[in-house]
Motif scaffolding. Structure first.
Motif, mmCIF file in Angstrom:
data_model
loop_
_atom_site.group_PDB
_atom_site.id
_atom_site.type_symbol
_atom_site.label_atom_id
_atom_site.label_comp_id
_atom_site.label_asym_id
_atom_site.label_seq_id
_atom_site.Cartn_x
_atom_site.Cartn_y
_atom_site.Cartn_z
ATOM 1 N N ILE A 136 0.873 -1.173 0.000
ATOM 2 C CA ILE A 136 0.000 0.000 0.000
ATOM 3 C C ILE A 136 0.907 1.218 0.000
ATOM 4 C CG2 ILE A 136 -1.722 1.330 1.265
ATOM 5 C CD1 ILE A 136 -2.928 -1.247 2.216
ATOM 6 N N PHE A 137 0.732 2.043 -0.986
ATOM 7 C CA PHE A 137 1.468 3.301 -1.039
ATOM 8 C C PHE A 137 0.525 4.384 -0.553
ATOM 9 C CE2 PHE A 137 4.254 1.985 -4.921
ATOM 10 C CZ PHE A 137 4.962 1.134 -4.087
ATOM 11 N N ILE A 138 0.930 5.081 0.497
ATOM 12 C CA ILE A 138 0.155 6.237 0.923
ATOM 13 C C ILE A 138 0.932 7.454 0.472
ATOM 14 C CG2 ILE A 138 -0.822 7.499 2.865
ATOM 15 C CD1 ILE A 138 -0.846 4.832 4.377
ATOM 16 N N VAL A 139 0.303 8.255 -0.367
ATOM 17 C CA VAL A 139 1.024 9.364 -0.964
ATOM 18 C C VAL A 139 0.426 10.675 -0.471
ATOM 19 C CG1 VAL A 139 1.841 10.364 -3.102
ATOM 20 C CG2 VAL A 139 1.361 7.924 -2.984
ATOM 21 N N ASP A 140 1.266 11.444 0.161
ATOM 22 C CA ASP A 140 0.875 12.771 0.620
ATOM 23 C C ASP A 140 0.870 13.691 -0.595
ATOM 24 O OD1 ASP A 140 0.723 15.258 1.699
ATOM 25 O OD2 ASP A 140 2.372 15.013 3.118
ATOM 26 N N THR A 141 -0.281 14.301 -0.880
ATOM 27 C CA THR A 141 -0.344 15.175 -2.055
ATOM 28 C C THR A 141 -0.498 16.637 -1.639
ATOM 29 O OG1 THR A 141 -2.708 14.813 -2.175
ATOM 30 C CG2 THR A 141 -1.346 13.414 -3.541
ATOM 31 N N SER A 142 -0.129 16.934 -0.399
ATOM 32 C CA SER A 142 -0.313 18.304 0.066
ATOM 33 C C SER A 142 0.690 19.246 -0.592
ATOM 34 C CB SER A 142 -0.157 18.345 1.581
ATOM 35 O OG SER A 142 1.170 18.044 1.913
ATOM 36 N N ALA A 143 0.427 20.557 -0.412
ATOM 37 C CA ALA A 143 1.237 21.564 -1.081
ATOM 38 C C ALA A 143 2.701 21.503 -0.664
ATOM 39 C CB ALA A 143 0.670 22.946 -0.792
ATOM 40 N N ILE B 145 -2.778 2.188 -4.116
ATOM 41 C CA ILE B 145 -2.270 3.540 -3.908
ATOM 42 C C ILE B 145 -3.359 4.401 -3.292
ATOM 43 C CG2 ILE B 145 -1.321 5.605 -5.004
ATOM 44 C CD1 ILE B 145 -0.118 3.808 -7.128
ATOM 45 N N ILE B 146 -3.025 5.019 -2.160
ATOM 46 C CA ILE B 146 -3.971 5.904 -1.483
ATOM 47 C C ILE B 146 -3.357 7.293 -1.466
ATOM 48 C CG2 ILE B 146 -5.157 6.411 0.676
ATOM 49 C CD1 ILE B 146 -4.888 3.443 1.375
ATOM 50 N N THR B 147 -4.115 8.282 -1.879
ATOM 51 C CA THR B 147 -3.615 9.640 -1.735
ATOM 52 C C THR B 147 -4.172 10.198 -0.435
ATOM 53 O OG1 THR B 147 -5.426 10.398 -3.097
ATOM 54 C CG2 THR B 147 -3.295 10.163 -4.167
ATOM 55 N N ALA B 148 -3.272 10.794 0.339
ATOM 56 C CA ALA B 148 -3.673 11.313 1.639
ATOM 57 C C ALA B 148 -3.981 12.792 1.523
ATOM 58 C CB ALA B 148 -2.573 11.058 2.656
ATOM 59 N N GLY B 149 -5.110 13.116 0.941
ATOM 60 C CA GLY B 149 -5.555 14.505 0.902
ATOM 61 C C GLY B 149 -6.340 14.773 2.181
ATOM 62 N N SER B 150 -7.237 15.752 2.126
ATOM 63 C CA SER B 150 -8.036 15.996 3.328
ATOM 64 C C SER B 150 -8.913 14.776 3.599
ATOM 65 C CB SER B 150 -8.856 17.257 3.173
ATOM 66 O OG SER B 150 -9.533 17.219 1.943
ATOM 67 N N ASN B 151 -9.303 14.108 2.524
ATOM 68 C CA ASN B 151 -9.938 12.799 2.668
ATOM 69 C C ASN B 151 -9.114 11.808 1.878
ATOM 70 O OD1 ASN B 151 -12.344 13.247 4.207
ATOM 71 N ND2 ASN B 151 -13.050 14.469 2.464
ATOM 72 N N PRO B 152 -8.779 10.677 2.488
ATOM 73 C CA PRO B 152 -7.963 9.716 1.733
ATOM 74 C C PRO B 152 -8.748 9.169 0.543
ATOM 75 C CG PRO B 152 -8.561 8.845 3.883
ATOM 76 C CD PRO B 152 -9.017 10.255 3.868
ATOM 77 N N GLU B 153 -8.047 9.054 -0.557
ATOM 78 C CA GLU B 153 -8.708 8.531 -1.740
ATOM 79 C C GLU B 153 -7.910 7.353 -2.276
ATOM 80 O OE1 GLU B 153 -10.037 10.984 -5.192
ATOM 81 O OE2 GLU B 153 -10.106 12.503 -3.620
ATOM 82 N N TYR C 243 -2.643 20.150 -3.192
ATOM 83 C CA TYR C 243 -2.527 21.313 -2.325
ATOM 84 C C TYR C 243 -3.328 21.201 -1.034
ATOM 85 C CZ TYR C 243 -0.400 23.550 -6.362
ATOM 86 O OH TYR C 243 0.421 23.842 -7.410
ATOM 87 N N GLU C 244 -4.166 20.172 -0.913
ATOM 88 C CA GLU C 244 -4.944 20.017 0.310
ATOM 89 C C GLU C 244 -4.007 19.705 1.468
ATOM 90 O OE1 GLU C 244 -8.580 17.312 -0.569
ATOM 91 O OE2 GLU C 244 -6.958 16.792 -1.909
ATOM 92 N N HIS C 245 -4.472 19.997 2.637
ATOM 93 C CA HIS C 245 -3.677 19.603 3.789
ATOM 94 C C HIS C 245 -3.818 18.100 3.967
ATOM 95 C CE1 HIS C 245 -1.537 19.698 7.430
ATOM 96 N NE2 HIS C 245 -2.556 19.289 8.168
ATOM 97 N N GLU C 246 -2.665 17.456 4.207
ATOM 98 C CA GLU C 246 -2.707 16.006 4.256
ATOM 99 C C GLU C 246 -3.369 15.519 5.546
ATOM 100 O OE1 GLU C 246 0.009 17.785 4.649
ATOM 101 O OE2 GLU C 246 1.390 16.913 6.104
ATOM 102 N N ASN C 247 -4.068 14.429 5.414
ATOM 103 C CA ASN C 247 -4.638 13.791 6.583
ATOM 104 C C ASN C 247 -4.031 12.402 6.679
ATOM 105 O OD1 ASN C 247 -6.165 12.833 8.653
ATOM 106 N ND2 ASN C 247 -8.088 13.700 7.883
ATOM 107 N N ILE C 248 -2.795 12.404 7.165
ATOM 108 C CA ILE C 248 -2.024 11.161 7.182
ATOM 109 C C ILE C 248 -2.690 10.140 8.092
ATOM 110 C CG2 ILE C 248 0.192 10.141 7.842
ATOM 111 C CD1 ILE C 248 0.456 11.806 5.373
ATOM 112 N N ALA C 249 -3.179 10.602 9.230
ATOM 113 C CA ALA C 249 -3.754 9.683 10.209
ATOM 114 C C ALA C 249 -4.898 8.891 9.599
ATOM 115 C CB ALA C 249 -4.223 10.464 11.426
ATOM 116 N N GLN C 250 -5.766 9.615 8.894
ATOM 117 C CA GLN C 250 -6.925 8.928 8.322
ATOM 118 C C GLN C 250 -6.499 7.945 7.232
ATOM 119 O OE1 GLN C 250 -9.982 11.761 7.783
ATOM 120 N NE2 GLN C 250 -11.380 10.253 6.872
ATOM 121 N N ALA C 251 -5.523 8.377 6.427
ATOM 122 C CA ALA C 251 -5.032 7.487 5.378
ATOM 123 C C ALA C 251 -4.400 6.240 5.980
ATOM 124 C CB ALA C 251 -4.006 8.223 4.516
#
Lengths: 288, 589
Positions: B91-98, B131-139, B162-170
């Motif tokens: 599982i890749f969790i990718v932070d896509t924040s700014a 692959i999960i992107t960790a935006g404000s909501n994980p996708e 650019y969203e703030h990452e929500n690593i915990a939720q991801a």
């Protein structure tokens, strides 16, 4: 093939080195002195000479007995062996060409008042040889030879059959063949006939396709006499190899002929016969 | 009956090939010639003389041998040992924040992470990747995919939102998805701490790929404009997060050209406030910091000019400090008496906790006004990370007494002492509210410089909450009501970006920060997409690995596994040789 040009050959005659006396009078100069009108030389009379030959005019002037000698004109006997095996008769053109060659020799010989014998050699020919003398037969023999049919069945072994039907002690023996036999067999033939012949001419006749094979791609070549087959994928290199081999074969034939003092000449089907007789044969001392 | 591999029927084309071969088989044309004596010699010579020919005779033998060898090897089911990345499932969790756009050298953290992912991908063999992107909501971008090409495409298609990452939720999502104990989680971010991960996952193998290096960053923390006495004024806060001195040029750009410019020197780890005395009236302003730093997206902010600022109606017994504070930030404050009728305009109402019954409030400031039933505030004051508390440090503030408990359970406390809330914010009956659970008189807070900042933050927040079409987070979704159902979104230079049907879907803001126009019917709304406050600070941590021992216990990071697909090329070779063999046989025959 037309033989209208044969009249050019009428004045030619076959050259024979060994001049021997024939049984019959001919137009040929014999080594024996005879009764022709051609003067030869004088010689002192010796006991036993025919007193009718003494030149009395010389005696009158010199009081010595001289004999005036004249050349004798004699015939020679010529025999032509024509290879009639299947290899010769397979190709119509080659066969016609070969017959024409034989006929031309016959024409020349008969026109010179020589004795001419024609003998086709094949496995199944049992007819007696055709023997003619006198220029009156010259046209006749040409027609006869040219109309010679093919043998109906497969015919092979030229050398063996020739040996079988060989007529010895002829002044001139002409062999017309394509020599598609192992050299050894031909050598055996030469060896066997050598003591019984005087002069032999070997005319090697080759078809156009034998000189330059026109075949393409993959062919199965069937021997007309032996029925053996060989698969050949044609290519330039293969053709080149063939030509080399053929050349070797011819060279060996020539060497063999030389060993038995046989004159060798090669003629290719379709060659200009007029030129062949009036240039090549004269050049090589076959005709004069 | 059925076929498991029906597409293998395509091999029937091979039969066609056989037939074709048959047709092209060498066919010798029979030809009778006077004598083939020479030909036999020639062919004999050909066969006998050349080495190649000799070899060709044996060719069949060699080919058969080779064919058999290949077949034998194929049947032996050979395999290669290849290095592959640890883990049976990924599982890749990718932070896509700014902040992922921070540069290290020539590459952004995000690009570096992408490269890292691709290099991991290179060492995968038949493992599934999610692959999960960790935006404000994980996708979830990719679900248990083992097709290398698809994974590669998905990785290459990732972009910063650019969203703030929500690593915990991801992480929670990943943990829920990863049932397999031998699975591996790879987290790609910049400043994730050990505790943040262990708090959520402690029974899986986790590799955290952080940004490793600190970033030199100067940010435009805040940029606001407002009108005061018919003059447009602005304020900008610049912050230097790095430990080096930086010279920065701050400029304000309007619809046409530069309106204000100032060059300042920022000492290490400092903040600077730039007041802008006067600006021409325009509908929006860009604040731009031109500085040499490694993180660009926060060097830029936008402000919309509130043409009609919301007035604040003060009702009841409210501290004059509060009124003064509001006035100092340029807010129109009106006092309402009990007898006075309701004002014409709606506005924000500041009142005490006892009297909140009116119908013109679009936002509330609520104050504790009585001093009864108050308990002394003992112990240190705690505050949560909230936009309202930006640049506000309550720890130095003295509060003597406060309410023992909050009457509003639905509000979220942002400042508290122990379990007792001191300041709360949230929605009260759908109206945004900020509640002070202590009387202003009971504190020295108004003496602190951060008091007006807090007031400003709160005021702005209340205004923003009441006017939905103004500020958005990147990609933020909101259900909005427009006069027309169709809303078209344009970039400020007039490019049509997308259309939203507001009755069917939530309005989603664009991801890239900047000013946008939304056109609905005849109405044009300007709105601004701002990156999250938390995205203005770039954090960095070292990469680390958790629970390394969970996977196999093999030494090193890599593991040896076999692939068994090698038999196929071997068998194919054998078949090919068989074909060649036939051809040779055919030629010889």
């Amino acid at each position: 093939m037309s033989y209208n040009w044969f009249h050019h050959l009428a004045k030619r005659k076959l050259v024979v080195k060994t001049k021997r006396k024939g049984f019959h009078k001919g137009m040929r100069v014999s080594s024996a002195f005879g009764y022709s009108f051609d003067f030869s030389d004088y010689r002192q009379y010796e006991l036993g000479d025919d007193p009718r030959r003494i030149d009395w005019n010389v005696y009158a002037r010199t009081e010595k007995l001289y004999i005036k000698r004249f050349l004798d004109e004699q015939e020679i006997s010529v025999v032509v062996y024509l290879d009639s095996t299947t290899s010769m008769t397979l190709d119509e053109k080659k066969w016609e060409f070969a017959k024409l060659l034989a006929a031309a020799f016959g024409f020349i010989a008969l026109n010179n008042e020589d004795r001419f014998t024609f003998l086709p050699v094949g496995e199944h020919w049992n007819t007696p040889p055709l023997e003619r003398k006198g220029s009156s037969f010259s046209k006749n023999i040409v027609d006869h030879i040219c109309e010679l049919p093919k043998e109906k069945e497969n015919s092979t072994d030229f050398s063996k059959n020739m040996e079988k039907r060989f007529i010895p002690m002829r002044d001139l023996t002409i062999i017309i063949t394509d020599a598609w036999e192992p050299i050894d067999q031909i050598a055996t033939l030469f060896q066997r006939i050598a003591p019984r012949v005087k002069e032999v001419r070997f005319l090697h006749i080759l078809g156009k396709e034998e000189i330059a094979p026109p075949y393409e791609r993959d062919v199965q070549l069937v021997d007309s006499e032996q029925n053996t087959t060989v698969n050949v994928s044609m290519s330039n290199t293969v053709v080149e190899k063939y030509k080399n081999r053929l050349h070797q074969h011819i060279k060996r034939l020539e060497v063999l002929c030389r060993r038995y003092k046989i004159h060798y000449l090669q003629v290719v089907e379709g060659e200009n016969l007029h030129k062949f007789f009036l240039q090549t044969c004269i050049k090589h001392g076959w005709l004069e | 009956m059925g076929f498991l591999n029906p597409y293998m029927f395509a091999l029937i084309t091979l039969i066609g090939l056989f037939v074709l071969f048959y047709f092209f088989r060498k066919q010798y044309e029979k030809k009778v010639i006077p004598s083939n004596m020479i030909w036999i010699q020639v062919m004999k010579e050909r066969e006998a003389s050349r080495f190649f020919q000799k070899w060709q005779n044996h060719l069949l033998f060699w080919l058969q041998l080779l064919s058999l060898l290949f077949l034998m090897f194929a049947l032996m089911r050979p395999y290669l040992t290849v290095e592959r990345e640890k883990g049976e499932e990924f599982i890749f969790i990718v932070d896509t924040s700014a902040t992922m756009l921070a540069n290290h050298g020539s590459k952004t953290v995000f690009d570096r992470h992408k490269e890292e992912m691709l290099s991991i991908l290179d060492q995968l063999h038949e493992q599934e990747v999610t692959i999960i992107t960790a935006g404000s909501n994980p996708e979830i971008q990719l679900w248990k995919e083992s097709d290398r090409k698809k994974i590669k495409d998905a990785i290459e298609g990732l972009s910063v939102t650019y969203e703030h990452e929500n690593i915990a939720q991801a992480l929670r999502l990943a943990r829920a998805m990863l049932a397999n104990e031998k699975g591996a989680i790879h987290l790609f971010s910049d400043g994730v701490k050990w505790e943040e991960v262990t708090k959520i996952i402690n029974d899986r193998y986790v590799v955290v790929h952080n940004s490793q290096e600190d970033v030199i960053n100067v940010s435009l923390r805040s940029f606001v404009v407002g009108s005061m006495f018919d003059k447009v004024k602005g304020i900008a806060v610049l912050k230097n997060d790095s430990d080096v001195k930086r010279e920065a040029t701050f400029s304000v750009k309007g619809e046409k050209g530069i309106l204000f410019q100032k060059t300042v020197v920022l000492s290490p780890d400092s903040e600077m406030l730039i007041p802008i005395d006067s600006l021409p009236k325009q509908s929006f302003y860009y604040g731009i910091v031109d500085v040499e730093d490694e993180y660009v997206p926060d060097n830029f902010s936008t402000a919309l000019f509130h043409q009609n600022t919301q007035p604040v109606y003060v009702h009841g017994n409210i501290s004059p400090f509060f009124v003064r504070g509001l006035e100092s930030i340029g807010v129109d404050v009106y006092h309402l008496d009990d007898q006075q009728t309701a004002p014409h305009e709606k506005g924000i109402v500041a009142t005490d906790l006892s009297s909140i019954e009116d119908d013109y409030g679009i936002g509330y400031f609520l104050f504790e006004s009585t001093t009864e039933n108050l308990e002394p505030v003992l112990g240190s004051i705690k505050q949560v990370d909230d936009p309202l508390l930006n640049y506000v440090d309550m720890r130095n503030v003295h509060i003597s007494k406060s309410r023992s408990s909050s009457p509003f359970n639905e509000l979220e406390s942002i400042v508290s002492v122990g379990d007792r809330p001191l300041i709360q914010k949230g929605m009260l009956d759908g109206i945004p509210t900020v509640a002070f659970l202590f009387p202003i008189e009971q504190t020295d807070w108004p003496m602190h410089p951060n008091f007006p900042i807090f007031l400003y933050n709160s005021y702005e927040w209340l205004v923003q909450q009441s006017k939905p079409m103004e500020y958005f987070q990147p990609g933020e979704k909101k259900w909005l009501n427009f006069e027309s159902e169709l809303v078209e979104v344009f970039s400020i230079d007039g490019k049509n970006l997308y259309t939203v049907q507001t009755n069917r879907e939530a309005f989603q803001a664009p991801f890239e920060p900047g000013i946008y126009q939304a056109i609905s019917g005849h109405q044009i709304y300007y709105f601004s997409v701002l990156i999250d406050e938390q995205e203005k600070k770039v954090s960095s941590e070292k990469s680390f690995t958790l629970n390394d021992s969970l996977l196999d216990g093999t030494t090193g990071e890599k593991q040896q596994v076999g692939t068994n697909s090698l038999w196929f090329p071997l068998a194919l070779f054998a078949l090919l040789i068989l074909f060649v063999e036939w051809e040779v046989f055919r030629r010889n025959a």
